[in-house]
Design an enzyme around this catalytic site. Structure first.
Site, PDB file in Angstrom:
ATOM      1  N   SER A  32      -2.667   0.772  -4.316  1.00 55.95           N
ATOM      2  CA  SER A  32      -3.099   1.956  -3.556  1.00 55.95           C
ATOM      3  C   SER A  32      -4.419   2.514  -4.071  1.00 55.95           C
ATOM      4  CB  SER A  32      -2.009   3.031  -3.683  1.00 55.95           C
ATOM      5  OG  SER A  32      -2.495   4.289  -3.298  1.00 55.95           O
ATOM      6  N   ALA A  33      -5.167   3.157  -3.187  1.00 58.71           N
ATOM      7  CA  ALA A  33      -6.427   3.803  -3.598  1.00 58.71           C
ATOM      8  C   ALA A  33      -6.173   5.177  -4.195  1.00 58.71           C
ATOM      9  CB  ALA A  33      -7.349   3.941  -2.386  1.00 58.71           C
ATOM     10  N   SER A  34      -4.936   5.660  -4.075  1.00 64.75           N
ATOM     11  CA  SER A  34      -4.657   7.043  -4.477  1.00 64.75           C
ATOM     12  C   SER A  34      -4.511   7.216  -5.981  1.00 64.75           C
ATOM     13  CB  SER A  34      -3.380   7.525  -3.794  1.00 64.75           C
ATOM     14  OG  SER A  34      -3.028   8.790  -4.293  1.00 64.75           O
ATOM     15  N   LYS A  48      -8.648   6.740   5.996  1.00 60.97           N
ATOM     16  CA  LYS A  48      -7.473   6.014   5.490  1.00 60.97           C
ATOM     17  C   LYS A  48      -7.889   4.911   4.532  1.00 60.97           C
ATOM     18  CE  LYS A  48      -3.953   6.901   8.897  1.00 60.97           C
ATOM     19  NZ  LYS A  48      -3.143   6.368   9.981  1.00 60.97           N
ATOM     20  N   GLY A  49      -7.278   4.895   3.370  1.00 63.59           N
ATOM     21  CA  GLY A  49      -7.586   3.864   2.384  1.00 63.59           C
ATOM     22  C   GLY A  49      -8.881   4.109   1.624  1.00 63.59           C
ATOM     23  N   LYS A  55     -11.224  -0.790  -1.444  1.00 65.79           N
ATOM     24  CA  LYS A  55     -10.946  -1.716  -0.351  1.00 65.79           C
ATOM     25  C   LYS A  55     -12.079  -1.574   0.667  1.00 65.79           C
ATOM     26  CE  LYS A  55      -6.033  -0.517  -0.878  1.00 65.79           C
ATOM     27  NZ  LYS A  55      -4.901   0.233  -0.336  1.00 65.79           N
ATOM     28  N   ASN A 112      -2.933   9.740  -7.016  1.00 69.32           N
ATOM     29  CA  ASN A 112      -1.660  10.466  -7.106  1.00 69.32           C
ATOM     30  C   ASN A 112      -0.462   9.550  -6.862  1.00 69.32           C
ATOM     31  OD1 ASN A 112      -2.786  13.207  -7.411  1.00 69.32           O
ATOM     32  ND2 ASN A 112      -3.595  12.822  -5.351  1.00 69.32           N
ATOM     33  N   ASP A 155       0.881  -1.160   0.000  1.00 67.41           N
ATOM     34  CA  ASP A 155       0.000   0.000   0.000  1.00 67.41           C
ATOM     35  C   ASP A 155       0.927   1.221   0.000  1.00 67.41           C
ATOM     36  OD1 ASP A 155      -2.400   1.559   0.531  1.00 67.41           O
ATOM     37  OD2 ASP A 155      -1.644   1.764   2.574  1.00 67.41           O
ATOM     38  N   LEU A 156       0.407   2.395  -0.309  1.00 66.08           N
ATOM     39  CA  LEU A 156       1.289   3.571  -0.364  1.00 66.08           C
ATOM     40  C   LEU A 156       1.196   4.427   0.910  1.00 66.08           C
ATOM     41  CD1 LEU A 156       3.228   5.357  -2.056  1.00 66.08           C
ATOM     42  CD2 LEU A 156       1.208   6.514  -2.951  1.00 66.08           C
ATOM     43  N   ASP A 157       0.051   5.071   1.063  1.00 64.21           N
ATOM     44  CA  ASP A 157      -0.111   6.006   2.173  1.00 64.21           C
ATOM     45  C   ASP A 157      -0.155   5.264   3.507  1.00 64.21           C
ATOM     46  OD1 ASP A 157      -0.746   8.130   3.796  1.00 64.21           O
ATOM     47  OD2 ASP A 157      -2.872   8.048   3.333  1.00 64.21           O
ATOM     48  N   GLU A 166      -0.128  -3.416   4.598  1.00 69.58           N
ATOM     49  CA  GLU A 166      -1.245  -2.464   4.672  1.00 69.58           C
ATOM     50  C   GLU A 166      -1.322  -1.772   6.029  1.00 69.58           C
ATOM     51  OE1 GLU A 166      -3.837  -0.767   3.913  1.00 69.58           O
ATOM     52  OE2 GLU A 166      -4.100  -1.237   1.796  1.00 69.58           O
ATOM     53  N   ASP A 167      -1.704  -0.495   6.032  1.00 68.29           N
ATOM     54  CA  ASP A 167      -1.890   0.210   7.315  1.00 68.29           C
ATOM     55  C   ASP A 167      -3.350   0.432   7.650  1.00 68.29           C
ATOM     56  OD1 ASP A 167      -2.230   2.189   5.234  1.00 68.29           O
ATOM     57  OD2 ASP A 167      -2.208   3.679   6.834  1.00 68.29           O
TER      58      ASP A 167
HETATM   59  P1  B16 Z   1      -6.066  10.555  -3.684  1.00 66.60           P
HETATM   60  P2  B16 Z   1      -3.603   4.315   0.103  1.00 66.60           P
HETATM   61  C1  B16 Z   1      -5.347   6.368   0.068  1.00 66.60           C
HETATM   62  O1  B16 Z   1      -4.057   5.862  -0.185  1.00 66.60           O
HETATM   63  C2  B16 Z   1      -5.349   7.208   1.331  1.00 66.60           C
HETATM   64  O2  B16 Z   1      -5.131   6.393   2.461  1.00 66.60           O
HETATM   65  C3  B16 Z   1      -6.683   7.905   1.484  1.00 66.60           C
HETATM   66  O3  B16 Z   1      -6.690   8.704   2.651  1.00 66.60           O
HETATM   67  C4  B16 Z   1      -6.958   8.752   0.244  1.00 66.60           C
HETATM   68  O4  B16 Z   1      -8.208   9.412   0.324  1.00 66.60           O
HETATM   69  C5  B16 Z   1      -6.930   7.841  -0.991  1.00 66.60           C
HETATM   70  O5  B16 Z   1      -5.662   7.204  -1.062  1.00 66.60           O
HETATM   71  C6  B16 Z   1      -7.167   8.598  -2.284  1.00 66.60           C
HETATM   72  O6  B16 Z   1      -6.100   9.461  -2.502  1.00 66.60           O
HETATM   73  O7  B16 Z   1      -6.924  11.712  -3.253  1.00 66.60           O
HETATM   74  O8  B16 Z   1      -4.597  10.883  -3.770  1.00 66.60           O
HETATM   75  O9  B16 Z   1      -6.573   9.893  -4.946  1.00 66.60           O
HETATM   76  O10 B16 Z   1      -3.516   4.172   1.589  1.00 66.60           O
HETATM   77  O11 B16 Z   1      -4.621   3.385  -0.544  1.00 66.60           O
HETATM   78  O12 B16 Z   1      -2.250   4.268  -0.561  1.00 66.60           O
HETATM   79 MG    MG Z   2      -2.784   3.157   3.416  1.00 66.92          MG
END
Ligand code: B16
Ligand code: MG
Length: 215
Positions: free
Chosen positions: A114-116, A45-46, A145, A118, A9-11, A169-170
């Protein structure tokens, strides 16, 4: 190592961008008269950007038009990216490099899940993008997720079976996604939250090479 692939996972696992999400969501929420606490941030988160804003609006008992919603989403992301733009490799969480390099030296496959949206940009900023054989992020998935889609896609792209994958994963929903996907879940963070994970560590400094070898 019996397991062939390792999905990160990233964040909260590779970098601590949760604090930047918090600051950006807080100033956005406050600007429309909604309170936003760190405890509420934990619950995001996530969670995807759209779902995060939906939750904040529910907490604040506020409804918006579609246009206003879109406008706030992009405002939040612009604010968030100002923090991300200042990131360097010094923002990589402790010992992530050590574990990544060990796995790569031992011919394991490495993916990001990751869900991000970015994710690629962040990995570029912290100079880790080349260590990942494949990246599955918020731009590639439709189900959030705890749906295991993000991790199953990563396994498919690495050409390995889900049972041969380990996930770091966190978030609670991320641990659940790994478990539902039939992967080994390693929780990074607090035992109190992540008890559904097969293994739990506070951070990567607690993960030994012997542990990785036995996986
Ligand atoms: P973005 P992960 C998630 O990253 C974050 O934990 C979550 O807080 C955030 O809203 C989501 O990514 C979307 O991020 O706005 O950059 O698309 O933990 O899945 O790496
Ligand atoms: Mg995370």
């Amino acid at each position: 190592m019996k397991h062939k692939a390792f999905i990160f996972d990233l964040d909260g696992v590779i970098v601590d961008t949760a604090k930047f999400h918090y600051l950006a969501w807080k100033s956005l929420a406050n600007s429309i008269g909604i309170d936003f606490t760190e405890a509420q941030n934990e619950q995001l988160k996530g969670v995807s950007r759209v779902k995060s804003l939906e939750k904040i609006l529910t907490w604040g008992n506020k409804t918006l038009t579609d246009d206003e919603f879109m406008e706030l989403m992009s405002r939040k992301n612009e604010d968030y990216l100002e923090y991300v733009n200042r990131m360097t490799k010094d923002d990589i969480l402790p010992d992530v490099d050590r574990v990544l390099d060990f796995l790569i030296e031992n011919n394991c496959k490495i993916a990001l899940g990751s869900a991000s949206k970015n994710a690629r940009m962040i990995l570029r900023k912290v100079e880790l993008i080349n260590k990942f054989e494949t990246i599955v992020d918020g731009t590639n998935v439709t189900k959030a997720k705890p749906d295991p889609e993000v991790f199953l896609k990563a396994a498919e792209q690495l050409n390995v079976n889900p049972e041969d994958c380990v996930v770091f994963e966190d978030s609670v929903s991320g641990v659940q996604a790994a478990n539902i996907g039939n992967m080994i879940s390693v929780g990074i963070g607090e035992k109190a939250f992540l008890h559904e994970a097969k293994y739990i560590f506070k951070d990567f400094t607690e993960i030994s090479f012997d542990f990785l070898k036995d996986l």
